[in-house]
Design a protein around this motif. Structure first.
Motif, PDB file in Angstrom:
ATOM      1  N   MET A 234       0.858  -1.003   0.153  1.00 13.11           N
ATOM      2  CA  MET A 234      -0.163   0.124   0.218  1.00 13.11           C
ATOM      3  C   MET A 234       0.856   1.338   0.078  1.00 13.11           C
ATOM      4  O   MET A 234       2.063   1.220   0.454  1.00 13.11           O
ATOM      5  N   ILE A 235       0.326   2.139  -0.539  1.00 13.79           N
ATOM      6  CA  ILE A 235       0.954   3.544  -0.596  1.00 13.79           C
ATOM      7  C   ILE A 235       0.348   4.582  -0.054  1.00 13.79           C
ATOM      8  O   ILE A 235      -1.002   4.640  -0.194  1.00 13.79           O
ATOM      9  N   ARG A 236       0.818   5.342   1.008  1.00 14.31           N
ATOM     10  CA  ARG A 236       0.313   6.580   1.763  1.00 14.31           C
ATOM     11  C   ARG A 236       0.463   7.654   0.936  1.00 14.31           C
ATOM     12  O   ARG A 236       1.683   7.971   0.479  1.00 14.31           O
ATOM     13  N   GLY A 237      -0.336   8.666   0.897  1.00 13.12           N
ATOM     14  CA  GLY A 237      -0.193   9.848   0.178  1.00 13.12           C
ATOM     15  C   GLY A 237      -1.365  10.887   0.573  1.00 13.12           C
ATOM     16  O   GLY A 237      -1.961  10.314   1.214  1.00 13.12           O
TER      17      GLY A 237
ATOM     18  N   VAL B 282      -2.579  11.884  -6.561  1.00 15.17           N
ATOM     19  CA  VAL B 282      -2.268  11.591  -5.278  1.00 15.17           C
ATOM     20  C   VAL B 282      -0.495  11.696  -5.173  1.00 15.17           C
ATOM     21  O   VAL B 282       0.211  11.045  -5.927  1.00 15.17           O
ATOM     22  N   GLU B 283      -0.010  12.664  -4.215  1.00 13.62           N
ATOM     23  CA  GLU B 283       1.379  12.930  -4.036  1.00 13.62           C
ATOM     24  C   GLU B 283       1.793  11.778  -2.847  1.00 13.62           C
ATOM     25  O   GLU B 283       1.021  11.811  -1.625  1.00 13.62           O
ATOM     26  N   THR B 284       2.762  10.913  -3.201  1.00 13.56           N
ATOM     27  CA  THR B 284       2.918   9.936  -2.243  1.00 13.56           C
ATOM     28  C   THR B 284       3.978  10.564  -1.058  1.00 13.56           C
ATOM     29  O   THR B 284       4.706  11.537  -1.329  1.00 13.56           O
ATOM     30  N   GLU B 285       4.303   9.455  -0.166  1.00 12.62           N
ATOM     31  CA  GLU B 285       5.216  10.369   0.962  1.00 12.62           C
ATOM     32  C   GLU B 285       6.448  10.316   0.346  1.00 12.62           C
ATOM     33  O   GLU B 285       7.268  11.224   0.903  1.00 12.62           O
ATOM     34  N   GLY B 286       7.107   9.795  -0.535  1.00 12.56           N
ATOM     35  CA  GLY B 286       8.317   9.867  -1.281  1.00 12.56           C
ATOM     36  C   GLY B 286       8.373  10.811  -2.404  1.00 12.56           C
ATOM     37  O   GLY B 286       9.419  11.237  -3.200  1.00 12.56           O
ATOM     38  N   GLY B 287       7.114  11.676  -2.736  1.00 11.54           N
ATOM     39  CA  GLY B 287       7.283  12.757  -3.291  1.00 11.54           C
ATOM     40  C   GLY B 287       6.763  12.641  -4.802  1.00 11.54           C
ATOM     41  O   GLY B 287       6.717  13.400  -5.622  1.00 11.54           O
ATOM     42  N   SER B 288       6.830  11.224  -5.256  1.00  9.27           N
ATOM     43  CA  SER B 288       6.289  11.015  -6.626  1.00  9.27           C
ATOM     44  C   SER B 288       4.547  11.268  -6.684  1.00  9.27           C
ATOM     45  O   SER B 288       3.943  11.385  -5.902  1.00  9.27           O
ATOM     46  N   ARG B 289       4.052  11.180  -7.861  1.00 11.10           N
ATOM     47  CA  ARG B 289       2.641  11.546  -8.101  1.00 11.10           C
ATOM     48  C   ARG B 289       2.167  10.279  -8.997  1.00 11.10           C
ATOM     49  O   ARG B 289       2.806  10.017  -9.854  1.00 11.10           O
TER      50      ARG B 289
ATOM     51  N   GLU C  85      -6.896  15.516   1.486  1.00  8.78           N
ATOM     52  CA  GLU C  85      -6.963  14.439   2.300  1.00  8.78           C
ATOM     53  C   GLU C  85      -5.882  13.491   2.083  1.00  8.78           C
ATOM     54  O   GLU C  85      -5.226  12.901   1.078  1.00  8.78           O
ATOM     55  N   GLU C  86      -5.595  12.663   3.328  1.00  5.62           N
ATOM     56  CA  GLU C  86      -4.694  11.618   3.274  1.00  5.62           C
ATOM     57  C   GLU C  86      -5.412  10.357   2.880  1.00  5.62           C
ATOM     58  O   GLU C  86      -6.274   9.909   3.413  1.00  5.62           O
ATOM     59  N   VAL C  87      -4.563   9.464   2.084  1.00  9.36           N
ATOM     60  CA  VAL C  87      -5.318   8.265   1.581  1.00  9.36           C
ATOM     61  C   VAL C  87      -4.340   7.414   1.373  1.00  9.36           C
ATOM     62  O   VAL C  87      -3.142   7.419   1.602  1.00  9.36           O
ATOM     63  N   MET C  88      -4.721   5.903   1.340  1.00 12.59           N
ATOM     64  CA  MET C  88      -4.036   4.822   1.245  1.00 12.59           C
ATOM     65  C   MET C  88      -4.368   4.359  -0.240  1.00 12.59           C
ATOM     66  O   MET C  88      -5.693   4.231  -0.500  1.00 12.59           O
ATOM     67  N   VAL C  89      -3.464   3.813  -0.941  1.00 14.13           N
ATOM     68  CA  VAL C  89      -3.742   3.508  -2.259  1.00 14.13           C
ATOM     69  C   VAL C  89      -2.851   1.999  -2.605  1.00 14.13           C
ATOM     70  O   VAL C  89      -1.919   1.913  -1.959  1.00 14.13           O
ATOM     71  N   VAL C  90      -3.630   1.348  -3.491  1.00 15.53           N
ATOM     72  CA  VAL C  90      -3.207  -0.088  -3.757  1.00 15.53           C
ATOM     73  C   VAL C  90      -2.807   0.076  -5.218  1.00 15.53           C
ATOM     74  O   VAL C  90      -3.559   0.601  -6.018  1.00 15.53           O
ATOM     75  N   THR C  91      -1.880  -0.512  -5.986  1.00 18.06           N
ATOM     76  CA  THR C  91      -1.705  -0.741  -7.300  1.00 18.06           C
ATOM     77  C   THR C  91      -1.353  -2.011  -7.668  1.00 18.06           C
ATOM     78  O   THR C  91      -1.503  -3.059  -7.124  1.00 18.06           O
TER      79      THR C  91
END
Length: 86
Positions: A1-4, A27-34, A47-53
């Motif tokens: 999962m990705i947090r962003g 979504v901008e991820t914690e690592g700075g990518s989009r 809003e802070e979200v969780m993303v699956v890919t």
């Protein structure tokens, strides 16, 4: 999962019939990518979200030929215990 966190919303006036209703959010991820993710929850900017890919996102949407590789699965509040005094 990705947090962003959500930084933008995009509207698609034309889309493939197999894609469920929802918005495309940037979504901008914690690592700075989009990344662009499908949101079926109704999340908003900031809003802070969780993303699956990948296959996890596609499987939740029924797998097969659905061309979605990023899906927002949760909106984050604050961690439990964040307001507890030490």
């Amino acid at each position: 999962m990705i947090r962003g966190h959500v930084i933008g919303r995009y509207w698609a006036t034309k889309r493939i019939d197999h894609i469920p209703s929802g918005a495309f959010l940037e979504v901008e991820t914690e690592g700075g990518s989009r990344i662009m993710a499908l949101d079926v929850l109704g999340c908003g900017e900031g809003e802070e979200v969780m993303v699956v890919t990948g296959s996890t996102a596609a499987a939740w949407l029924g797998g097969g030929k659905i061309p979605i590789d990023a899906l927002i699965i949760g909106s984050l509040d604050q961690p439990s215990g964040a307001n507890k005094k030490k």
